[in-house]
Scaffold this motif. Structure first.
Motif, PDB file in Angstrom:
ATOM      1  N   PRO A  33       0.815  -1.228   0.000  1.00  0.00           N
ATOM      2  CA  PRO A  33       0.000   0.000   0.000  1.00  0.00           C
ATOM      3  C   PRO A  33       0.844   1.271   0.000  1.00  0.00           C
ATOM      4  CG  PRO A  33      -0.815  -1.507   1.677  1.00  0.00           C
ATOM      5  CD  PRO A  33       0.454  -2.094   1.123  1.00  0.00           C
ATOM      6  N   LEU A  34       1.989   1.242   0.688  1.00  0.00           N
ATOM      7  CA  LEU A  34       2.849   2.430   0.694  1.00  0.00           C
ATOM      8  C   LEU A  34       3.412   2.710  -0.691  1.00  0.00           C
ATOM      9  CD1 LEU A  34       4.836   2.138   4.031  1.00  0.00           C
ATOM     10  CD2 LEU A  34       2.848   3.530   3.522  1.00  0.00           C
ATOM     11  N   ILE A  43      -5.015   6.346  -2.928  1.00  0.00           N
ATOM     12  CA  ILE A  43      -5.039   7.580  -2.142  1.00  0.00           C
ATOM     13  C   ILE A  43      -4.587   7.291  -0.714  1.00  0.00           C
ATOM     14  CG2 ILE A  43      -6.756   8.783  -3.527  1.00  0.00           C
ATOM     15  CD1 ILE A  43      -8.900   7.924  -1.629  1.00  0.00           C
ATOM     16  N   SER A  44      -3.918   8.251  -0.109  1.00  0.00           N
ATOM     17  CA  SER A  44      -3.284   8.025   1.184  1.00  0.00           C
ATOM     18  C   SER A  44      -4.295   7.781   2.295  1.00  0.00           C
ATOM     19  CB  SER A  44      -2.379   9.190   1.543  1.00  0.00           C
ATOM     20  OG  SER A  44      -3.127  10.370   1.654  1.00  0.00           O
ATOM     21  N   ARG A  45      -5.501   8.311   2.187  1.00  0.00           N
ATOM     22  CA  ARG A  45      -6.462   8.090   3.277  1.00  0.00           C
ATOM     23  C   ARG A  45      -6.948   6.646   3.320  1.00  0.00           C
ATOM     24  NH1 ARG A  45     -12.301   9.339   1.790  1.00  0.00           N
ATOM     25  NH2 ARG A  45     -12.207   9.334  -0.456  1.00  0.00           N
ATOM     26  N   ILE A  46      -6.661   5.872   2.288  1.00  0.00           N
ATOM     27  CA  ILE A  46      -6.976   4.435   2.303  1.00  0.00           C
ATOM     28  C   ILE A  46      -5.710   3.622   2.579  1.00  0.00           C
ATOM     29  CG2 ILE A  46      -7.734   2.481   0.889  1.00  0.00           C
ATOM     30  CD1 ILE A  46      -9.559   4.454  -0.592  1.00  0.00           C
ATOM     31  N   GLY A  47      -4.630   3.951   1.902  1.00  0.00           N
ATOM     32  CA  GLY A  47      -3.403   3.174   2.009  1.00  0.00           C
ATOM     33  C   GLY A  47      -2.723   3.264   3.358  1.00  0.00           C
ATOM     34  N   ILE A  50      -4.418   1.199   6.096  1.00  0.00           N
ATOM     35  CA  ILE A  50      -4.145  -0.229   5.859  1.00  0.00           C
ATOM     36  C   ILE A  50      -2.765  -0.575   6.401  1.00  0.00           C
ATOM     37  CG2 ILE A  50      -3.666  -1.946   4.067  1.00  0.00           C
ATOM     38  CD1 ILE A  50      -5.834  -0.574   2.376  1.00  0.00           C
ATOM     39  N   TYR A  51      -1.788   0.265   6.090  1.00  0.00           N
ATOM     40  CA  TYR A  51      -0.427   0.044   6.564  1.00  0.00           C
ATOM     41  C   TYR A  51      -0.372   0.091   8.090  1.00  0.00           C
ATOM     42  CZ  TYR A  51       4.455   0.957   7.592  1.00  0.00           C
ATOM     43  OH  TYR A  51       5.708   0.914   8.115  1.00  0.00           O
ATOM     44  N   THR A  52      -1.008   1.087   8.689  1.00  0.00           N
ATOM     45  CA  THR A  52      -0.986   1.248  10.139  1.00  0.00           C
ATOM     46  C   THR A  52      -1.657   0.062  10.829  1.00  0.00           C
ATOM     47  OG1 THR A  52      -1.043   3.640   9.851  1.00  0.00           O
ATOM     48  CG2 THR A  52      -1.582   2.803  12.024  1.00  0.00           C
ATOM     49  N   ILE A  97      -1.508   4.930  16.842  1.00  0.00           N
ATOM     50  CA  ILE A  97      -2.471   3.958  17.362  1.00  0.00           C
ATOM     51  C   ILE A  97      -3.795   4.653  17.675  1.00  0.00           C
ATOM     52  CG2 ILE A  97      -2.970   2.399  19.284  1.00  0.00           C
ATOM     53  CD1 ILE A  97      -0.001   1.644  19.254  1.00  0.00           C
ATOM     54  N   LYS A  98      -3.736   5.861  18.261  1.00  0.00           N
ATOM     55  CA  LYS A  98      -4.968   6.621  18.519  1.00  0.00           C
ATOM     56  C   LYS A  98      -5.687   6.929  17.209  1.00  0.00           C
ATOM     57  CE  LYS A  98      -4.092   9.067  22.826  1.00  0.00           C
ATOM     58  NZ  LYS A  98      -3.934  10.390  23.441  1.00  0.00           N
ATOM     59  N   TYR A  99      -4.932   7.293  16.177  1.00  0.00           N
ATOM     60  CA  TYR A  99      -5.520   7.581  14.872  1.00  0.00           C
ATOM     61  C   TYR A  99      -6.201   6.339  14.298  1.00  0.00           C
ATOM     62  CZ  TYR A  99      -5.841   8.538   9.883  1.00  0.00           C
ATOM     63  OH  TYR A  99      -6.296   8.675   8.598  1.00  0.00           O
ATOM     64  N   LEU A 100      -5.553   5.197  14.446  1.00  0.00           N
ATOM     65  CA  LEU A 100      -6.123   3.946  13.954  1.00  0.00           C
ATOM     66  C   LEU A 100      -7.433   3.633  14.665  1.00  0.00           C
ATOM     67  CD1 LEU A 100      -5.901   1.332  12.301  1.00  0.00           C
ATOM     68  CD2 LEU A 100      -4.557   0.385  14.161  1.00  0.00           C
ATOM     69  N   VAL A 101      -7.473   3.779  15.981  1.00  0.00           N
ATOM     70  CA  VAL A 101      -8.699   3.531  16.743  1.00  0.00           C
ATOM     71  C   VAL A 101      -9.789   4.507  16.312  1.00  0.00           C
ATOM     72  CG1 VAL A 101      -9.703   3.611  19.069  1.00  0.00           C
ATOM     73  CG2 VAL A 101      -7.496   2.494  18.697  1.00  0.00           C
TER      74      VAL A 101
END
Length: 110
Positions: A33-34, A43-47, A50-52, A97-101
């Motif tokens: 994805p990167l 687009i980065s808001r999807i990729g 996924i990576y995180t 991690i907070k962003y992922l949650v």
């Protein structure tokens, strides 16, 4: 690289070597994805989520498999899995991690 070196230098049961192979493939697949984001094919808001998420999963699997001694992997593999998991989670850090949650909660409510 730590896992690859361990894979070929430590004598372990075949099931443990198979688990290490899976753990080696996860980071390799995470860079896809990167690469797609860098080439503007994704687009980065999807990729990036996924990576995180994948890196978080890799960290949890590495630490978890070492703690429960999955497939009787022995102390060498246990230590390597634990260290790789810590490195992955340390790289993510508290902010990512907070962003992922937050992204998971946002997706669940919409």
């Amino acid at each position: 690289m730590i896992l690859i070196i361990e894979r070929f230098t430590v004598d372990a049961p075949p099931a443990a070597r198979g688990w290490i192979d899976i753990l080696v493939l996860i980071p390799a697949l995470l860079y896809l994805p990167l690469l797609l984001v860098n080439r503007n094919w994704l687009i980065s808001r999807i990729g990036l989520p996924i990576y995180t998420a994948g890196l978080f999963l890799f960290g949890v699997l590495g630490i978890g498999s070492s703690v429960i001694n999955l497939f009787s992997m022995g102390p060498g593999f246990q230590t390597s899995c634990f260290i790789c998991g810590l490195i992955a989670l340390g790289y993510l850090g508290k902010t990512k991690i907070k962003y992922l949650v937050w992204r998971i909660r946002k997706a669940a409510t919409s």
